[in-house]
Design a protein around this motif. Structure first.
Motif, PDB file in Angstrom:
ATOM      1  N   UNK A  57       0.803  -1.234   0.000  1.00  0.00           N
ATOM      2  CA  UNK A  57       0.000   0.000   0.000  1.00  0.00           C
ATOM      3  C   UNK A  57       0.835   1.283   0.000  1.00  0.00           C
ATOM      4  N   UNK A  58       2.140   1.187  -0.182  1.00  0.00           N
ATOM      5  CA  UNK A  58       3.018   2.365  -0.209  1.00  0.00           C
ATOM      6  C   UNK A  58       3.700   2.440  -1.579  1.00  0.00           C
ATOM      7  N   UNK A  59       3.453   3.535  -2.273  1.00  0.00           N
ATOM      8  CA  UNK A  59       4.041   3.778  -3.585  1.00  0.00           C
ATOM      9  C   UNK A  59       4.814   5.076  -3.527  1.00  0.00           C
ATOM     10  N   UNK A  60       5.826   5.187  -4.392  1.00  0.00           N
ATOM     11  CA  UNK A  60       6.615   6.415  -4.411  1.00  0.00           C
ATOM     12  C   UNK A  60       6.779   6.930  -5.831  1.00  0.00           C
ATOM     13  N   UNK A  61       6.449   8.186  -6.016  1.00  0.00           N
ATOM     14  CA  UNK A  61       6.704   8.881  -7.268  1.00  0.00           C
ATOM     15  C   UNK A  61       8.183   9.240  -7.260  1.00  0.00           C
ATOM     16  N   UNK A  62       8.963   8.541  -8.072  1.00  0.00           N
ATOM     17  CA  UNK A  62      10.412   8.726  -8.075  1.00  0.00           C
ATOM     18  C   UNK A  62      10.860   9.807  -9.048  1.00  0.00           C
ATOM     19  N   UNK A  63      10.071  10.041 -10.086  1.00  0.00           N
ATOM     20  CA  UNK A  63      10.483  10.988 -11.112  1.00  0.00           C
ATOM     21  C   UNK A  63       9.239  11.483 -11.831  1.00  0.00           C
ATOM     22  N   UNK A  64       9.197  12.767 -12.076  1.00  0.00           N
ATOM     23  CA  UNK A  64       8.172  13.357 -12.932  1.00  0.00           C
ATOM     24  C   UNK A  64       8.861  14.474 -13.699  1.00  0.00           C
ATOM     25  N   UNK A  65       8.667  14.489 -15.008  1.00  0.00           N
ATOM     26  CA  UNK A  65       9.323  15.488 -15.843  1.00  0.00           C
ATOM     27  C   UNK A  65       8.429  15.844 -17.022  1.00  0.00           C
ATOM     28  N   UNK A  66       8.369  17.121 -17.315  1.00  0.00           N
ATOM     29  CA  UNK A  66       7.651  17.637 -18.477  1.00  0.00           C
ATOM     30  C   UNK A  66       8.664  18.390 -19.320  1.00  0.00           C
ATOM     31  N   UNK A  67       8.589  18.206 -20.625  1.00  0.00           N
ATOM     32  CA  UNK A  67       9.514  18.897 -21.530  1.00  0.00           C
ATOM     33  C   UNK A  67       9.495  20.391 -21.240  1.00  0.00           C
ATOM     34  N   UNK A  68      10.648  21.045 -21.239  1.00  0.00           N
ATOM     35  CA  UNK A  68      10.717  22.464 -20.877  1.00  0.00           C
ATOM     36  C   UNK A  68       9.732  23.354 -21.638  1.00  0.00           C
ATOM     37  N   UNK A  69       9.569  23.174 -22.927  1.00  0.00           N
ATOM     38  CA  UNK A  69       8.655  24.013 -23.692  1.00  0.00           C
ATOM     39  C   UNK A  69       7.188  23.758 -23.407  1.00  0.00           C
ATOM     40  N   UNK A  70       6.905  22.662 -22.706  1.00  0.00           N
ATOM     41  CA  UNK A  70       5.520  22.294 -22.398  1.00  0.00           C
ATOM     42  C   UNK A  70       5.172  22.478 -20.928  1.00  0.00           C
ATOM     43  N   UNK A  71       6.126  22.946 -20.127  1.00  0.00           N
ATOM     44  CA  UNK A  71       5.857  23.165 -18.703  1.00  0.00           C
ATOM     45  C   UNK A  71       4.886  24.333 -18.529  1.00  0.00           C
ATOM     46  N   UNK A  72       4.082  24.258 -17.485  1.00  0.00           N
ATOM     47  CA  UNK A  72       3.118  25.311 -17.209  1.00  0.00           C
ATOM     48  C   UNK A  72       1.806  25.148 -17.954  1.00  0.00           C
ATOM     49  N   UNK A  73       1.644  24.029 -18.664  1.00  0.00           N
ATOM     50  CA  UNK A  73       0.424  23.778 -19.430  1.00  0.00           C
ATOM     51  C   UNK A  73      -0.463  22.706 -18.805  1.00  0.00           C
ATOM     52  N   UNK A  74      -0.176  22.312 -17.558  1.00  0.00           N
ATOM     53  CA  UNK A  74      -1.015  21.347 -16.858  1.00  0.00           C
ATOM     54  C   UNK A  74      -0.641  19.892 -17.050  1.00  0.00           C
ATOM     55  N   UNK A  75       0.454  19.618 -17.748  1.00  0.00           N
ATOM     56  CA  UNK A  75       0.822  18.216 -17.979  1.00  0.00           C
ATOM     57  C   UNK A  75       1.303  17.521 -16.710  1.00  0.00           C
ATOM     58  N   UNK A  76       2.024  18.228 -15.862  1.00  0.00           N
ATOM     59  CA  UNK A  76       2.439  17.648 -14.587  1.00  0.00           C
ATOM     60  C   UNK A  76       1.238  17.314 -13.720  1.00  0.00           C
ATOM     61  N   UNK A  77       0.291  18.222 -13.656  1.00  0.00           N
ATOM     62  CA  UNK A  77      -0.945  17.964 -12.892  1.00  0.00           C
ATOM     63  C   UNK A  77      -1.731  16.804 -13.490  1.00  0.00           C
ATOM     64  N   UNK A  78      -1.749  16.710 -14.827  1.00  0.00           N
ATOM     65  CA  UNK A  78      -2.455  15.602 -15.477  1.00  0.00           C
ATOM     66  C   UNK A  78      -1.811  14.266 -15.119  1.00  0.00           C
ATOM     67  N   UNK A  79      -0.479  14.233 -15.084  1.00  0.00           N
ATOM     68  CA  UNK A  79       0.208  13.001 -14.676  1.00  0.00           C
ATOM     69  C   UNK A  79      -0.139  12.647 -13.233  1.00  0.00           C
TER      70      UNK A  79
END
Length: 149
Positions: A57-79
């Protein structure tokens, strides 16, 4: 927008993007082989994330990355929303460790994470070079969590 689970044989193709979220390849390789890699397309590749199972029941988000030109468009939140839907079962906890940088910690808190604990000297002890984010040298790992009751 589509999020796909990436098969083991294809994970290596995403290394350049993963290195945006964790800039030391040896560290990425430590968790990539035992984690699930997800890629977000809209319609081309926009971002990736890796989640590992640390215990029952314990999971860890080890890495999240959005391409620099696409940051700030909600893709991180969508992930993150995708991960909440996938792992958000009663009794589960999703952890994320990050540097003590207000913009990054604030992003996770805004997405529903709360502070959990600190691992002192993580970045200085485990990386072979100084790591900087927003002009700040990272030293301690700040853990945040999202739990479902």
């Amino acid at each position: 927008m589509e999020i796909r689970k990436i098969p083991e044989a294809e994970k290596e193709h995403y290394m350049d993007l993963l290195l945006l979220g964790d800039e030391q390849e040896s560290m990425v390789r430590r968790y990539l082989s035992r984690g699930e890699l997800f890629a977000l397309y809209d319609p081309d590749l926009k971002g990736v994330c890796v989640v590992t199972r640390e215990a029952d029941c314990i999971y860890e988000l080890k890495n999240i990355a959005v391409k620099p030109g696409d940051q700030g468009n909600g893709y991180g939140r969508a992930l993150l929303k995708f991960l909440f839907d996938r792992y958000g079962r009663p009794g589960n906890t999703l952890l994320v460790g990050t540097g003590d940088v207000p913009s990054t910690v604030g992003f996770y808190e805004h997405c529903g994470f709360t502070r959990s604990h600190i691992v002192p000297h993580f970045f200085t002890d485990h990386y072979d070079h100084p790591i900087y984010e927003d002009g700040v040298q990272l030293r301690d790992m700040i853990y945040l969590k999202k739990s479902w009751l």
